[in-house]
Design a protein around this motif. Structure first.
Motif, PDB file in Angstrom:
ATOM      1  N   GLY A 154       0.843  -1.200   0.000  1.00  0.00           N
ATOM      2  CA  GLY A 154       0.000   0.000   0.000  1.00  0.00           C
ATOM      3  C   GLY A 154       0.868   1.235   0.000  1.00  0.00           C
ATOM      4  N   THR A 155       0.250   2.363   0.316  1.00  0.00           N
ATOM      5  CA  THR A 155       0.930   3.665   0.260  1.00  0.00           C
ATOM      6  C   THR A 155       0.944   4.279   1.671  1.00  0.00           C
ATOM      7  N   ASP A 156       1.490   5.504   1.752  1.00  0.00           N
ATOM      8  CA  ASP A 156       1.437   6.233   3.029  1.00  0.00           C
ATOM      9  C   ASP A 156      -0.006   6.363   3.527  1.00  0.00           C
ATOM     10  N   ARG A 157      -0.895   6.528   2.580  1.00  0.00           N
ATOM     11  CA  ARG A 157      -2.319   6.654   2.967  1.00  0.00           C
ATOM     12  C   ARG A 157      -2.851   5.342   3.536  1.00  0.00           C
ATOM     13  N   THR A 158      -2.354   4.233   3.006  1.00  0.00           N
ATOM     14  CA  THR A 158      -2.750   2.932   3.557  1.00  0.00           C
ATOM     15  C   THR A 158      -2.291   2.833   5.011  1.00  0.00           C
ATOM     16  N   VAL A 159      -1.061   3.301   5.268  1.00  0.00           N
ATOM     17  CA  VAL A 159      -0.507   3.215   6.623  1.00  0.00           C
ATOM     18  C   VAL A 159      -1.414   3.971   7.606  1.00  0.00           C
ATOM     19  N   ASP A 160      -1.836   5.170   7.209  1.00  0.00           N
ATOM     20  CA  ASP A 160      -2.736   5.929   8.099  1.00  0.00           C
ATOM     21  C   ASP A 160      -4.091   5.231   8.237  1.00  0.00           C
ATOM     22  N   ALA A 161      -4.600   4.752   7.102  1.00  0.00           N
ATOM     23  CA  ALA A 161      -5.963   4.210   7.112  1.00  0.00           C
ATOM     24  C   ALA A 161      -6.044   2.852   7.802  1.00  0.00           C
ATOM     25  N   ILE A 162      -4.973   2.050   7.701  1.00  0.00           N
ATOM     26  CA  ILE A 162      -5.028   0.718   8.340  1.00  0.00           C
ATOM     27  C   ILE A 162      -5.130   0.871   9.860  1.00  0.00           C
ATOM     28  N   LEU A 177     -16.519   1.922   5.284  1.00  0.00           N
ATOM     29  CA  LEU A 177     -16.390   2.223   3.850  1.00  0.00           C
ATOM     30  C   LEU A 177     -15.669   3.553   3.740  1.00  0.00           C
ATOM     31  N   CYS A 178     -14.639   3.639   2.872  1.00  0.00           N
ATOM     32  CA  CYS A 178     -13.874   4.894   2.804  1.00  0.00           C
ATOM     33  C   CYS A 178     -13.368   5.190   1.399  1.00  0.00           C
ATOM     34  N   THR A 179     -13.507   6.465   1.012  1.00  0.00           N
ATOM     35  CA  THR A 179     -12.774   6.973  -0.156  1.00  0.00           C
ATOM     36  C   THR A 179     -12.002   8.201   0.311  1.00  0.00           C
ATOM     37  N   SER A 180     -10.929   8.508  -0.402  1.00  0.00           N
ATOM     38  CA  SER A 180     -10.035   9.587   0.028  1.00  0.00           C
ATOM     39  C   SER A 180     -10.601  10.959  -0.316  1.00  0.00           C
ATOM     40  N   ASP A 181     -10.291  11.936   0.544  1.00  0.00           N
ATOM     41  CA  ASP A 181     -10.710  13.303   0.182  1.00  0.00           C
ATOM     42  C   ASP A 181      -9.631  13.997  -0.654  1.00  0.00           C
ATOM     43  N   ASN A 182      -8.551  13.277  -0.934  1.00  0.00           N
ATOM     44  CA  ASN A 182      -7.538  13.803  -1.848  1.00  0.00           C
ATOM     45  C   ASN A 182      -8.059  13.651  -3.283  1.00  0.00           C
ATOM     46  N   SER A 184      -6.800  13.369  -6.277  1.00  0.00           N
ATOM     47  CA  SER A 184      -6.264  12.436  -7.270  1.00  0.00           C
ATOM     48  C   SER A 184      -6.139  11.000  -6.746  1.00  0.00           C
ATOM     49  N   TYR A 185      -6.487  10.779  -5.468  1.00  0.00           N
ATOM     50  CA  TYR A 185      -6.303   9.430  -4.902  1.00  0.00           C
ATOM     51  C   TYR A 185      -7.621   8.661  -4.997  1.00  0.00           C
ATOM     52  N   THR A 186      -7.678   7.728  -5.933  1.00  0.00           N
ATOM     53  CA  THR A 186      -8.972   7.101  -6.241  1.00  0.00           C
ATOM     54  C   THR A 186      -9.163   5.722  -5.601  1.00  0.00           C
ATOM     55  N   THR A 187      -8.099   5.209  -4.950  1.00  0.00           N
ATOM     56  CA  THR A 187      -8.236   3.921  -4.259  1.00  0.00           C
ATOM     57  C   THR A 187      -8.924   4.140  -2.914  1.00  0.00           C
ATOM     58  N   GLY A 188      -9.936   3.352  -2.644  1.00  0.00           N
ATOM     59  CA  GLY A 188     -10.619   3.435  -1.355  1.00  0.00           C
ATOM     60  C   GLY A 188     -10.572   2.070  -0.695  1.00  0.00           C
ATOM     61  N   TYR A 189     -11.385   1.861   0.317  1.00  0.00           N
ATOM     62  CA  TYR A 189     -11.379   0.535   0.939  1.00  0.00           C
ATOM     63  C   TYR A 189     -12.677   0.233   1.667  1.00  0.00           C
ATOM     64  N   VAL A 190     -12.867  -1.068   1.865  1.00  0.00           N
ATOM     65  CA  VAL A 190     -13.886  -1.562   2.799  1.00  0.00           C
ATOM     66  C   VAL A 190     -13.126  -2.372   3.832  1.00  0.00           C
ATOM     67  N   GLY A 195     -10.796  -8.374   6.932  1.00  0.00           N
ATOM     68  CA  GLY A 195      -9.627  -7.716   6.375  1.00  0.00           C
ATOM     69  C   GLY A 195      -9.880  -6.287   5.917  1.00  0.00           C
ATOM     70  N   TYR A 196      -8.782  -5.719   5.417  1.00  0.00           N
ATOM     71  CA  TYR A 196      -8.794  -4.350   4.874  1.00  0.00           C
ATOM     72  C   TYR A 196      -8.675  -4.515   3.362  1.00  0.00           C
ATOM     73  N   PHE A 197      -9.789  -4.273   2.661  1.00  0.00           N
ATOM     74  CA  PHE A 197      -9.834  -4.524   1.222  1.00  0.00           C
ATOM     75  C   PHE A 197      -9.672  -3.210   0.483  1.00  0.00           C
ATOM     76  N   ARG A 198      -8.471  -3.009  -0.081  1.00  0.00           N
ATOM     77  CA  ARG A 198      -8.222  -1.821  -0.887  1.00  0.00           C
ATOM     78  C   ARG A 198      -8.897  -2.053  -2.235  1.00  0.00           C
ATOM     79  N   ILE A 199      -9.633  -1.067  -2.704  1.00  0.00           N
ATOM     80  CA  ILE A 199     -10.368  -1.231  -3.962  1.00  0.00           C
ATOM     81  C   ILE A 199      -9.990  -0.074  -4.876  1.00  0.00           C
ATOM     82  N   GLY A 210     -14.881  10.365   1.691  1.00  0.00           N
ATOM     83  CA  GLY A 210     -15.434  10.342   3.050  1.00  0.00           C
ATOM     84  C   GLY A 210     -15.367   8.936   3.610  1.00  0.00           C
ATOM     85  N   ARG A 211     -15.791   8.795   4.869  1.00  0.00           N
ATOM     86  CA  ARG A 211     -15.859   7.445   5.442  1.00  0.00           C
ATOM     87  C   ARG A 211     -17.137   7.284   6.242  1.00  0.00           C
ATOM     88  N   VAL A 212     -17.586   6.023   6.333  1.00  0.00           N
ATOM     89  CA  VAL A 212     -18.808   5.692   7.068  1.00  0.00           C
ATOM     90  C   VAL A 212     -18.529   4.456   7.918  1.00  0.00           C
TER      91      VAL A 212
HETATM   92  C1  PML Z   1      -7.549   8.975   2.994  1.00  0.00           C
HETATM   93  O1  PML Z   1      -6.997   9.595   2.108  1.00  0.00           O
HETATM   94  O2  PML Z   1      -7.580   9.364   4.143  1.00  0.00           O
HETATM   95  C2  PML Z   1      -8.196   7.681   2.696  1.00  0.00           C
HETATM   96  C3  PML Z   1      -7.188   6.645   2.528  1.00  0.00           C
HETATM   97  C4  PML Z   1      -7.588   5.564   1.590  1.00  0.00           C
HETATM   98  C5  PML Z   1      -6.452   4.578   1.516  1.00  0.00           C
HETATM   99  C6  PML Z   1      -6.700   3.475   0.583  1.00  0.00           C
HETATM  100  C7  PML Z   1      -5.436   2.683   0.376  1.00  0.00           C
HETATM  101  O3  PML Z   1      -5.107   1.816   1.211  1.00  0.00           O
HETATM  102  O4  PML Z   1      -4.719   2.939  -0.607  1.00  0.00           O
END
Ligand code: PML
Length: 236
Positions: A154-162, A177-182, A184-190, A195-199, A210-212
């Motif tokens: 994953g990415t830095d965002r994965t590290v925060d989100a996990i 359920l989450c999508t990024s508020d950035n 250009s970052y289109t990967t989200g997760y459930v 588990g943590y399913f990056r989609i 946002g997240r719910v």
């Molecule tokens: C955010 O930007 O706060 C949401 C993070 C989504 C991370 C998804 C991923 O693991 O790549």
């Protein structure tokens, strides 16, 4: 003693940057804080108007250590495909179609600082509906961070989100359920107990994020919100 360090930065009335960690030694506070300030100052939208740094002492014995949820990436060719995958993961947890539609609408509308908490009847349980709930007092170990980044899990965002996802599921949340508020970052997760399913492509570029959180109907909401915000967790 340990310390929780939190940073948030805004420009106008928009939140642009945030980070947090827990350190075990007070000698590390200065370095981490300097790094957070640098991160905020170098934001892609330009220097913030406001940076808040908060340092709280916490008791080491209050910290809960848990394993990160297993991470799996599901590559989807477009948003339609991605949303179908997300929907199936949520349906497996007993969340109805109607509720899933409602939660997609919430994240697509964007604009919330925190997350709404929905029970299985679709009722919003958090007291402040404008703000939602923010999961705080979380940190990942350096080993987990390295494992995710070096192995391209994953990415830095994965590290925060996990950290968020692992804590909420540990506290009994059925799914997130989450999508990024950035933009250009289109990967989200459930996230679920499985588990943590990056989609990939869970939203399109420049769409809101946002997240719910979904919880059981008999959830003690005051207790849950208190722990989501205050109980210190280190995710390893
Ligand atoms: C955010 O930007 O706060 C949401 C993070 C989504 C991370 C998804 C991923 O693991 O790549």
């Amino acid at each position: 003693m340990a310390f929780s360090i939190k940073m948030r930065a805004s420009k106008g009335d928009k939140h642009i940057s945030g980070a947090e960690t827990i350190v075990m030694e007070k000698e590390n506070i200065e370095n981490i804080t300097a790094g957070y300030i640098k991160r905020a100052l170098e934001h892609e939208l330009g220097a913030p108007d406001f940076i808040n740094i908060k340092i709280d002492k916490i008791n080491k014995k209050d910290i809960i250590y848990i394993d990160a949820l297993p991470i799996k990436t599901i590559n989807c060719k477009n948003k339609e495909d991605a949303r179908r995958v997300a929907k199936n993961l949520l349906k497996n947890e007993g969340i109805s179609d109607k509720l899933i539609e409602k939660s997609f609408k919430i994240i697509d509308d964007g604009g919330m600082r925190g997350a709404p908490i929905l029970n299985l009847n679709g009722e919003r349980l958090e007291p402040d509906k404008e703000r939602g709930v923010r999961v705080k007092n979380i940190s990942t170990t350096e080993e987990l961070k390295e494992k995710i980044l070096k192995n391209n899990i994953g990415t830095d965002r994965t590290v925060d989100a996990i950290a968020i996802a692992s804590k909420v599921i540990n506290l009994g949340v059925i799914a997130e359920l989450c999508t990024s508020d950035n933009n250009s970052y289109t990967t989200g997760y459930v996230a679920t107990k499985n588990g943590y399913f990056r989609i990939t492509n869970l939203k399109q570029e420049n769409e809101n994020g946002g997240r719910v959180f979904f919880v059981k109907n008999d959830t003690n909401i005051e207790d849950l919100i208190y722990k989501l915000e205050n109980k210190p967790y280190i995710i390893k």
